[in-house]
Design a protein around this motif. Structure first.
Motif, short mmCIF file in Angstrom:
data_model
loop_
_atom_site.label_atom_id
_atom_site.label_comp_id
_atom_site.label_asym_id
_atom_site.label_seq_id
_atom_site.Cartn_x
_atom_site.Cartn_y
_atom_site.Cartn_z
N GLN A 1 9.05 9.25 3.36
CA GLN A 1 8.94 10.45 2.53
C GLN A 1 7.53 11.01 2.61
O GLN A 1 6.56 10.29 2.50
N THR B 1 12.41 13.81 3.32
CA THR B 1 12.58 12.40 3.67
C THR B 1 13.37 12.23 4.94
O THR B 1 14.03 13.16 5.42
N VAL C 1 13.23 4.37 3.95
CA VAL C 1 13.05 5.80 3.68
C VAL C 1 11.58 6.18 3.93
O VAL C 1 10.69 5.53 3.40
N TYR D 1 6.41 4.79 2.89
CA TYR D 1 7.64 4.07 3.25
C TYR D 1 8.12 3.25 2.06
O TYR D 1 7.33 2.70 1.28
N LYS E 1 15.42 1.52 0.60
CA LYS E 1 16.40 2.24 -0.22
C LYS E 1 17.46 1.25 -0.69
O LYS E 1 18.10 0.58 0.13
#
Length: 945
Positions: free
Chosen positions: A649, A657, A647, A608, A611
């Motif tokens: 991923q 993502t 985000v 995590y 962004k």
């Protein structure tokens, strides 16, 4: 009379000989039939198939056939009913001219399995031939000087029949001078002699004409006659005489010509020419005998003149006459029996009667492969033959009946090791020197399905990446079979099973001819990660054999699923609203986000991050757990609302993502903070998956057992405790207000102990200090005195109290709320025993909060007291799940916990009240303790949490 006795003796000998011959035939043959000679074509001989114990249906299926040593086949089997019948007419005289018992030996052979039977058909002689004399008239001369009893051999008649059908008797016409004697040899009359009964007188009768009749014993009875003309001579009255009338000698076959056989010696009492003797063969000697032997007329030596062969004739009977030169000539007679001695001059003769090839490789031990007939013309040991196989071989040879040998399987056969054998069979007789002969037979083995198809490995593992195209070739199964032809033709198939209720054939298929395995569907690792497939290789033999290959198929994960955020407190996971207090401290958990990825391994490992997060943002996020924490304290310059994108991923290749929006709002401490996000997230973490269901079931089962045990133990302890409390109630009857101070642990736990075991110091109730003289002076007072002390009003604690050393001893054990008198009565009412602090401790102000002192007390616990000046004495936090009202077992008091409405500062105030079960007594005590109670309550309300 003497003639009848001789006749009877000859008949008995003939019967014994016949029975011996029959018994020998029965031993040598398995079946024995008898038919009369000259039987016509189609004459019934016997039910051959039934007598051999065979079924009619086996005649054709097992290829029943008859083998005879004779070139001409006299008998045949009806293939419809199994009856043996005459094919060609048999003439016993032609077939067995010199043998008294004529037997035709047959070999009956059946295949599958090979069996051989011996059948003897005896040709029974019929009286189809008449006795025959060689001439119709015989002339002979007898000197009148011959004495009675003199014997004169006569040429008898010849009959081709045997046994009773041959010549059995002779009859001579009635006369006074001559009679007949015909001694029998074995079973028939070989010679006839004319015997002189009384002296002859030429002057009376010079010529005697007699009739000789020969009779056979058949039915009908045949005979033949001849005329005997006997001339009576006068003169030479002494005939030559041999030194013995019967001679026996032996000669070896194949001796050279001129070999001496025997020398005869005869004498004559006469003189002169009447005593001179010459040796000649009698007219009774056949011509072929005369051609083999030579007789010296003057010497009497019999020498070999021709070829002697034991196999042609082993006994010769020679009649020799000694004739003088007188007038008339007189003759002496003798008989010589020459036995031919056999030598080993004939090697064994081998004939392959039956050969059953190819032989199945699973033929059991004892299976007949071939039958060989061996014959040796020699006799005795020279004709006894043994057969053997010289080289090592899985076959051996066994003797059968009457010179037959069978080649049988001796050990297990394996076509895969050796497919054919050349067997050299040697037959050797027991003569000296031994003679032998050999024959080679070729035995081919036929294949039997005795080898299962074999895979290189019984277990194989393959890996298939998910999202494969349908029809993708994933594996090739290969098995081998050591058999040949049809037995080695292998087909492949998949043993049907299910994967999650779906047939395996819906996932994969296999080419039955080449073993190529194909994926029928595009696999999804998220649905199927592993399954097992069993491939079966089956040959085409009769009874097919098979083997299995276990194929472990693993579906490899591909990063084809992006992370997805989950939320239990908002239906919109793309934007989550979160509030936090402006007074929150750095490091405090604000919220937590969680994303899941349907992939596995690195493809499902999620990290995590924020962004495009501004630099001055007071929040941070854990890359691994998704926990959002406050990085620094809130300042007035900070914005009240922060909008951030989180985000998630994964670590796949390429990574995927997911983004969610967080809206974090700072609110004042009194407005309430929505922290349920965290609890919901934590709850989501605790959700168990299907993989843990068995673990949870096990834990629940163990917990249930423990709970049942605990309940049982509690009930037993409760019953015991209840009895103790009832006893205390009857003795003391104490009723009092429950007031005092208490210590609450920092862990926000409140524990109560219902038994006499020492408990932890989570809740301690103290008694107030006061005058104790009454109590101390009356330690043995009854319950009435204690009840009387309840009328006094309790005093306020002195503002100068401190913790004393006595508190340590009181705090080492748990204070029990089992109905015992925690509050002691004084002269003016209930008196609380408050702890004091030693003189070394500075005197605190009234209402000051002091930590507890003494061993066994939690260092994080706090105590509070009543008194002036304790404006902000903190009150312990009550757990949100703590019940508002609870009863201490065995105590008359009810502990009540209530929460007031939020105060001006936006926080809740927690109160603990101690009340009685009996409302009437509570009202009586309420006035006395109202002032102290109000002061205590005010002190608690003014404390901050």
């Amino acid at each position: 009379m003497l003639g009848l006795m001789k006749d009877l003796q000859v008949k008995i000998q003939f019967i014994i000989l016949f029975l011996l011959q029959m018994s020998q035939d029965l031993i040598l043959g398995q079946l024995h039939y008898m038919i009369p000679e000259e039987s016509k074509h189609g004459t019934f001989v016997g039910r051959l198939v039934q007598d051999l114990g065979l079924e009619i249906g086996e005649i054709n299926s097992r290829m029943l056939r008859i083998v005879s040593r004779d070139e001409k086949e006299y008998f045949q089997v009806n293939l419809q009913n199994g009856i043996l019948f005459v094919k060609d007419m048999v003439d016993r005289e032609v077939l067995c001219p010199t043998i008294p018992v004529c037997v035709v030996s047959l070999q009956v052979i059946v295949d599958k399995p090979v069996q051989i039977y011996h059948v003897d058909v005896e040709i029974e002689d019929i009286n189809d031939n008449c006795p025959v004399f060689s001439a119709k008239e015989y002339s002979m001369s007898i000197a009148e000087s011959r004495l009675p009893g003199a014997r004169f051999p006569l040429e008898g008649a010849f009959d081709s029949d045997v046994g009773t059908n041959s010549i059995t008797s002779y009859e001579l016409s009635t006369n006074d001078y001559f009679t007949l004697e015909f001694p029998k040899y074995i079973h028939q009359i070989r010679s006839v002699e004319l015997v002189l009964k009384k002296s002859l007188d030429r002057e009376k009768i010079s010529v005697h004409n007699l009739t000789l009749v020969a009779f056979d014993g058949g039915k009908p009875r045949f005979n033949d006659t001849t005329q005997l003309v006997i001339n009576v001579d006068d003169a030479n009255d002494n005939a030559p005489t041999f030194n013995q009338s019967f001679y026996q000698c032996r000669v070896t076959e194949h001796v050279a010509k001129g070999t001496l056989v025997i020398k005869l010696n005869a004498t004559d009492m006469d003189q002169g020419k009447n005593g001179k003797i010459s040796y000649v063969f009698s007219k009774l000697v056949p011509l072929h005998v005369v051609s083999i032997f030579n007789l010296g007329q003057t010497s009497g030596e019999i020498r070999v003149n021709g070829e002697l062969d034991y196999e042609d004739n082993n006994v010769y009977e020679i009649h020799v006459d000694a004739v003088d030169h007188g007038e008339p000539q007189l003759t002496g007679h003798c008989k010589i029996v020459v036995s031919v001695v056999d030598i080993n001059d004939n090697p064994p003769e081998m004939t392959l009667t039956s050969l059953s090839v190819p032989v199945p490789e699973d033929a059991p031990q004892g299976t007949i492969v071939a039958i060989i007939s061996v014959h040796d013309k020699d006799s005795g040991k020279n004709g006894k033959v043994n057969c053997r196989i010289l080289q090592p071989s899985p076959f051996k040879i066994n003797p059968a009946l009457k010179g037959d040998f069978s080649v049988i399987v001796n050990t297990e056969l394996d076509r895969e090791t050796q497919s054919e054998y050349e067997i050299v069979i040697t037959a050797e007789d027991e003569g000296f020197p031994p003679l032998s002969s050999s024959q080679t037979i070729k035995v081919v083995l036929s294949d039997v399905n005795d080898n299962v198809p074999l895979f290189l490995e019984p277990v194989s593992t393959i890996f298939i990446k998910e999202n494969n195209p349908p029809g993708f070739h994933v594996y090739t199964a290969s098995a081998s079979d050591s058999d040949i032809n049809q037995n080695s033709f292998i087909t492949y198939s998949i043993i049907e099973s299910t994967i999650g209720g779906i047939p395996l054939s819906s996932y994969i298929s296999i080419n039955a001819d080449n073993g190529n395995v194909f994926a029928l569907v595009s696999f999804d690792h998220e649905q199927v990660t592993y399954f097992q497939c069993h491939i079966k290789a089956t040959d085409a033999g009769f009874s097919p054999l098979s083997s299995n290959l276990t194929l472990n198929i693993f579906i490899l994960d591909v990063n084809d699923n992006p992370p997805a955020f989950v939320s239990h407190f908002s239906s919109d996971i793309s934007a989550v609203k979160i509030t936090t207090s402006t007074t929150a401290q750095p490091g405090q958990l604000v919220s937590k986000v969680k994303a899941v990825d349907l992939d596995s391994g690195y493809n499902a490992w999620i990290s995590y991050k924020f962004k495009d997060l501004p630099v001055d943002t007071p929040f941070g996020i854990s890359a691994h757990t998704g926990e959002i924490t406050l990085m620094r304290a809130y300042t007035e310059s900070d914005s009240n609302v922060y909008k951030m994108a989180v985000v998630a991923q994964d670590h796949g290749e390429p990574p995927m993502t997911a983004v969610t929006q967080l809206l974090i709002t700072f609110v004042n401490s009194g407005e309430g903070v929505k922290i349920e996000n965290y609890y919901h997230l934590r709850k989501n973490e605790n959700e168990f998956s299907e993989e843990n269901i068995y673990l949870i079931i096990s834990i629940c089962a163990i917990s249930s057992i423990f709970l049942v045990t605990l309940i049982s133990f509690t009930v037993l302890r409760w019953q015991k405790y209840k009895d103790e409390v009832n006893e205390l109630r009857e003795n003391y009857r104490i009723y009092s207000d429950t007031v005092g101070s208490w210590v609450y642990s920092q862990q926000s736990q409140c524990k109560f102990y219902l038994n006499s075991t020492q408990a932890k110091n989570d809740l301690i109730v103290f008694t107030p200090n006061g005058v104790q003289s009454s109590v101390s002076e009356d330690n043995n007072s009854t319950g009435h005195g204690i009840i009387q002390n309840l009328l006094y009003q309790p005093k306020h604690p002195h503002p100068d109290w401190r913790y004393s050393a006595s508190l340590r001893a009181a705090m080492q054990g748990a204070v029990h709320v089992e109905g015992a008198a925690i509050l002691r009565g004084g002269p003016v009412g209930l008196e609380q025993q408050w702890p004091t602090v030693s003189s070394a401790t500075p005197e605190p102000e009234g209402g000051e909060v002091s930590p507890p002192v003494g061993a066994g007390v939690n260092c994080n616990s706090w105590t509070f007291k009543y008194g002036p000046g304790n404006q902000k004495q903190p009150v312990p936090q009550i757990p949100p799940d703590f019940p508002e009202n609870f009863i201490i077992p065995g105590s008359p008091a009810i502990i009540s916990i209530r929460q007031d409405q939020p105060s001006n500062q936006g926080q809740k105030s927690n109160f603990i009240t101690f009340g009685k079960k009996e409302e009437t007594k509570k009202k009586k005590k309420k006035k006395k303790g109202s002032k102290n109670q109000e002061k205590g309550n005010n002190a608690v309300d003014n404390n901050d949490q």
